[in-house]
Scaffold this motif. Structure first.
Motif, short mmCIF file in Angstrom:
data_model
loop_
_atom_site.label_atom_id
_atom_site.label_comp_id
_atom_site.label_asym_id
_atom_site.label_seq_id
_atom_site.Cartn_x
_atom_site.Cartn_y
_atom_site.Cartn_z
N GLY A 108 8.76 25.71 27.44
CA GLY A 108 10.18 25.93 27.69
C GLY A 108 10.96 24.68 27.32
N VAL A 110 14.80 23.10 28.25
CA VAL A 110 16.10 23.18 28.91
C VAL A 110 16.74 21.79 28.93
CG1 VAL A 110 15.48 25.20 30.28
CG2 VAL A 110 15.07 22.92 31.20
N SER A 114 21.46 21.06 33.42
CA SER A 114 21.08 22.09 34.39
C SER A 114 21.18 21.52 35.80
CB SER A 114 19.64 22.55 34.14
OG SER A 114 19.46 23.02 32.83
N GLU A 118 18.88 25.25 39.16
CA GLU A 118 18.49 25.84 37.88
C GLU A 118 17.15 25.28 37.41
OE1 GLU A 118 22.80 26.88 35.82
OE2 GLU A 118 22.01 24.84 35.69
N HIS A 122 13.88 27.37 36.60
CA HIS A 122 13.19 27.29 35.31
C HIS A 122 11.71 26.97 35.51
CE1 HIS A 122 16.87 27.82 33.21
NE2 HIS A 122 17.32 26.59 33.34
N SER A 125 10.01 30.10 36.68
CA SER A 125 9.91 31.06 35.57
C SER A 125 8.79 30.66 34.61
CB SER A 125 11.24 31.13 34.82
OG SER A 125 12.27 31.64 35.63
N THR A 126 8.69 29.37 34.33
CA THR A 126 7.65 28.90 33.41
C THR A 126 6.27 29.14 34.00
OG1 THR A 126 9.16 27.17 32.62
CG2 THR A 126 6.84 26.92 32.05
N PRO A 132 11.74 29.59 29.45
CA PRO A 132 13.15 29.22 29.54
C PRO A 132 13.56 28.37 28.34
CG PRO A 132 11.96 28.70 31.58
CD PRO A 132 10.94 28.99 30.53
#
Length: 229
Positions: A108, A110, A114, A118, A122, A125-126, A132
């Protein structure tokens, strides 16, 4: 440095960031979270590499380190800890940094604008298998399709070996657009377990070990079309 903790079911996070204040802030956020734990932190490549022995589940990684690029850490992770996720958190949003980092195997990408909430989102989510990618970073992936000519140094045999099935292409296109595995499963009308099987097939055919690298290679070889609707 944070001492290595006892075994826990919570995912183990290693933070690699040269800004001591930001590093302490991020580590504190992980310590305050009920479902995550920081198991180490480093401010340079030299400090980070020995900490791979702690076998983190995810590394939150800055690219601009004082003794070299964070890409060196990604390469070491891919050699030593193939199951470890790498989420890049950086100020660099230029094309070379984005594409080079995903090619190295980041999961990811980002940006540091952020918020803390956030970043935690992230990270989760990863760990869940998603990728992300900030909007500015994603635009560079699209530029591979729009601006770059097809590679000329890849043999017909190599392209054939990397050929994806129609369903694998469909899945990778959805993932390249930023969908999670669950969202892709719903769109394709298949189970998350089937999605996981497709992902492993994609990795095997493209000879990669991360979704970011799979997307990069598939786009560069024109195996998928992320602009198709």
């Amino acid at each position: 440095m944070i001492p290595s903790p006892s075994t826990s079911a919570r995912p183990r996070i290693l933070v690699v960031e040269d800004d001591a204040r930001l590093r302490a802030h991020v580590v504190g956020a992980f310590e305050a979270a009920d479902d995550l734990q920081a198991i180490g932190d480093a401010g340079s490549v030299a400090e980070a590499l020995p900490l791979l022995a702690r076998e983190p589940d995810l590394i939150l990684l800055d690219l601009g380190l004082p003794d070299g690029s964070g890409v060196r850490v990604i390469e070491a992770v891919r050699e030593q800890l193939p199951r470890c996720r790498v989420l890049v958190l950086t100020v660099f949003d230029d094309r070379a940094s984005v594409l080079g980092t995903l090619k190295a195997g980041a999961d990811g990408y980002v940006l540091k604008d952020s918020s803390t909430a956030e970043v935690l989102s992230h990270v989760r989510s990863t760990l869940a298998g998603e990728t992300p990618i900030s909007a500015r970073a994603a635009s560079h992936l699209l530029s591979i399709v729009r601006d770059d000519p097809p590679p000329t140094d890849v043999s017909v045999e190599a392209q054939a070996a990397a050929r994806l099935s129609p369903r694998e292409r469909e899945l990778l296109e959805l993932l390249a657009r930023g969908m999670s595995r669950k969202e892709a499963a719903r769109v394709m009308g298949i189970s998350p377990n089937t999605v996981a099987e497709y992902v492993q097939g994609i990795y095997r055919k493209l000879q990669v070990r991360s979704r970011g690298r799979a997307v990069f290679e598939a786009l560069q070889a024109r195996l998928i079309d992320v602009e198709r609707r």
